[in-house]
Scaffold this motif. Structure first.
Motif, PDB file in Angstrom:
ATOM      1  N   ILE A 112     -24.429 -29.121 123.649  1.00 49.95           N
ATOM      2  CA  ILE A 112     -25.611 -28.770 124.425  1.00 49.95           C
ATOM      3  C   ILE A 112     -26.640 -28.051 123.564  1.00 49.95           C
ATOM      4  N   THR A 113     -26.190 -27.044 122.806  1.00 51.43           N
ATOM      5  CA  THR A 113     -27.133 -26.297 121.967  1.00 51.43           C
ATOM      6  C   THR A 113     -27.722 -27.171 120.865  1.00 51.43           C
ATOM      7  N   THR A 114     -26.948 -28.132 120.392  1.00 48.81           N
ATOM      8  CA  THR A 114     -27.449 -29.034 119.352  1.00 48.81           C
ATOM      9  C   THR A 114     -28.609 -29.867 119.871  1.00 48.81           C
ATOM     10  N   PHE A 115     -28.455 -30.416 121.072  1.00 58.40           N
ATOM     11  CA  PHE A 115     -29.490 -31.288 121.622  1.00 58.40           C
ATOM     12  C   PHE A 115     -30.681 -30.498 122.183  1.00 58.40           C
ATOM     13  N   SER A 116     -30.579 -29.179 122.174  1.00 58.49           N
ATOM     14  CA  SER A 116     -31.705 -28.361 122.639  1.00 58.49           C
ATOM     15  C   SER A 116     -32.413 -27.666 121.482  1.00 58.49           C
ATOM     16  N   ASN A 117     -32.102 -28.093 120.254  1.00 59.80           N
ATOM     17  CA  ASN A 117     -32.653 -27.425 119.075  1.00 59.80           C
ATOM     18  C   ASN A 117     -33.203 -28.468 118.102  1.00 59.80           C
ATOM     19  N   ASN A 118     -34.533 -28.510 117.945  1.00 61.17           N
ATOM     20  CA  ASN A 118     -35.146 -29.467 117.023  1.00 61.17           C
ATOM     21  C   ASN A 118     -34.787 -29.190 115.570  1.00 61.17           C
ATOM     22  N   ASN A 119     -34.358 -27.971 115.255  1.00 54.97           N
ATOM     23  CA  ASN A 119     -33.983 -27.646 113.886  1.00 54.97           C
ATOM     24  C   ASN A 119     -32.567 -28.099 113.545  1.00 54.97           C
ATOM     25  N   ALA A 120     -31.816 -28.593 114.538  1.00 53.60           N
ATOM     26  CA  ALA A 120     -30.444 -29.048 114.298  1.00 53.60           C
ATOM     27  C   ALA A 120     -30.404 -30.570 114.186  1.00 53.60           C
ATOM     28  N   ILE A 121     -31.428 -31.145 113.568  1.00 55.68           N
ATOM     29  CA  ILE A 121     -31.558 -32.596 113.575  1.00 55.68           C
ATOM     30  C   ILE A 121     -30.451 -33.289 112.788  1.00 55.68           C
TER      31      ILE A 121
END
Length: 450
Positions: free
Chosen positions: A168-177
């Motif tokens: 969830i946090t990955t898909f809500s963070n543009n810096n975790a591309i």
């Protein structure tokens, strides 16, 4: 119809660009005149009405609101765009066991041209920084309040960051591309192995991908010209003409790098891997490149590319029918070159230091983002933001510089589309030659195919 729409969009963007320069220059002169004449209150009123950052200041900030809505819209679709496009690209590599060597040679060929392109882009970007062609914005020198320096990460931390511990946090963070890319690749390969069982999920992903493409089309075609006018007018009024001029340097440098790779780079690739005369390849594939240049679409160029490679270059149809559609999906090495040069330019203008480690990480992000670039207009420019934010270059001036690049990046998009489709043909030629599926008599015009 698609070409007419592209031409209409180009005209609209050119009009927005020209009018924003004229009005922005007039506002810049007005700013200087009012402040010099003791009428700062009048300029403050104009500033409050048009330019104020409404998240920090009072006022309407009309142009700031338009700019921010547009940029936020682009940021909103980055993660789903990368995930769906790359997942479907991985799923399109069907039946690797059956295709065997051809599949691995094709993917290896695409990776090879990606790496060579990123090396050229990194060398070009480094030369531009070291020679002062890419320079720090004067507005940053005057006001360093927005500058946030980021340190170069440990290269091993990249591997750790690729495998997230929370979906969830990955898909809500543009810096975790990078983590998004990893998840998309794994899901795409799993979907591939599932076969018919995975069709329901694949259909959902296709529907989401189509929905995202419609959103991108709306943002670029409908909001794009208006946002361009707002962003450049505000940039010129607040930062001056010199900052806008600097983006033209990026455009010229990138186009030159792309043309070098298109001519010299692919000639070396063809000769080095096949020992064939590369000038024959460049002469015959030229019309494909020109068609891609005019349509700005790899998908629209696919039929002509297939016909040219099979009828004029002597590549067997089964090779061409596999390599070219796959290349249209995942081989966007021209886009990767633009991403590396563009990100370095944005970082330098915004006051960040770019070292060797940064260039390596930038190249990795560029390859992954480019491989997930769908065949839609301006997608490469949109995904430039993926690399920029993934590197942490996110201060206000970096975002403003990105906005300016997006506004005048059409010439770069046209050239890099040509580079992408010619790259597909070069890899098809490479694979066909290695598999013994290349008719050299056709290649050298010693006989013709019907």
């Amino acid at each position: 119809m698609e070409k007419k729409q592209d031409n209409k969009l180009i005209r609209q963007m050119l009009f927005a660009l020209a009018s924003s320069f004229i009005i922005g220059f007039a506002l810049m002169m007005l700013n200087e005149k009012l402040n010099a004449g003791g009428q700062a209150d009048t300029w403050n009123l104009i500033y409050s009405l048009l330019f104020a950052d409404v998240t920090k200041e009072s006022g309407l900030g009309i142009l700031f609101v338009i700019q921010t809505l547009f940029l936020n819209g682009l940021k909103l679709i980055i993660v789903p765009l990368v995930f769906t496009s790359l997942l479907l690209a991985m799923d399109s590599i069907t039946d690797l066991k059956k295709l065997g060597r051809m599949a691995y040679k094709t993917v290896g060929g695409f990776f090879g041209v990606y790496v060579l392109g990123c090396i050229l882009a990194s060398v070009t970007a480094t030369l531009c920084v070291n020679t002062g062609i890419f320079t720090m914005s004067e507005s940053i020198v005057r006001d360093t309040s927005n500058l946030t320096q980021v340190s170069s990460p440990n290269p091993m931390s990249i591997l750790v960051a690729m495998v997230p511990d929370n979906l969830i946090t990955t898909f809500s963070n543009n810096n975790a591309i990078l983590a998004v890319v990893f998840i998309a690749v794994v899901c795409g390969l799993c979907l591939n192995l599932m076969g018919a069982e995975g069709e329901p999920f694949k259909n959902v992903v296709k529907s989401v991908s189509k929905m995202i493409q419609i959103c991108v089309d709306f943002l670029i075609n409908k909001m794009g010209p208006i946002a361009i006018f707002a962003m450049i007018t505000r940039a010129m009024a607040l930062y001056g003409l010199d900052d806008v001029k600097s983006v033209l340097v990026y455009v010229c440098v990138t186009i030159v790098a792309l043309l070098i790779y298109l001519t010299v780079g692919y000639a070396l690739v063809v000769f080095g891997t096949t020992r064939l005369n590369p000038f024959v390849f460049l002469k015959k594939i030229a019309k494909v490149g020109l068609f891609a240049f005019s349509t700005i679409s790899s998908a629209a160029t696919l039929p002509l590319n297939t016909k040219t490679t099979t009828k004029e270059l002597g590549i067997k149809e089964d090779i061409a029918n596999f390599v070219l559609p796959l290349g249209m999906t995942i081989n966007m090495n021209g886009t990767a070159i633009m991403h590396v040069i563009g990100t370095t330019f944005i970082a330098t203008v915004a006051g960040y230091d770019v070292g060797l480690t940064d260039l390596m990480m930038m190249s990795l992000l560029a390859i992954m983002a480019s491989a997930g670039t769908p065949a839609i207009p301006a997608a490469g420019s949109v995904l430039l933001l993926t690399v920029v934010t993934g590197m942490g270059f996110t201060n206000e001036v970096a975002m403003m510089t990105y906005a300016l690049i997006l506004a005048i990046n059409k010439p770069v998009e046209m050239v890099l589309t040509s580079l992408n489709v010619v790259g597909d043909a070069s890899v098809a030629l490479m694979v066909a030659n290695s598999e013994g599926d290349l008719d050299k008599d056709v290649y050298y015009d010693r006989k013709k195919l019907a």
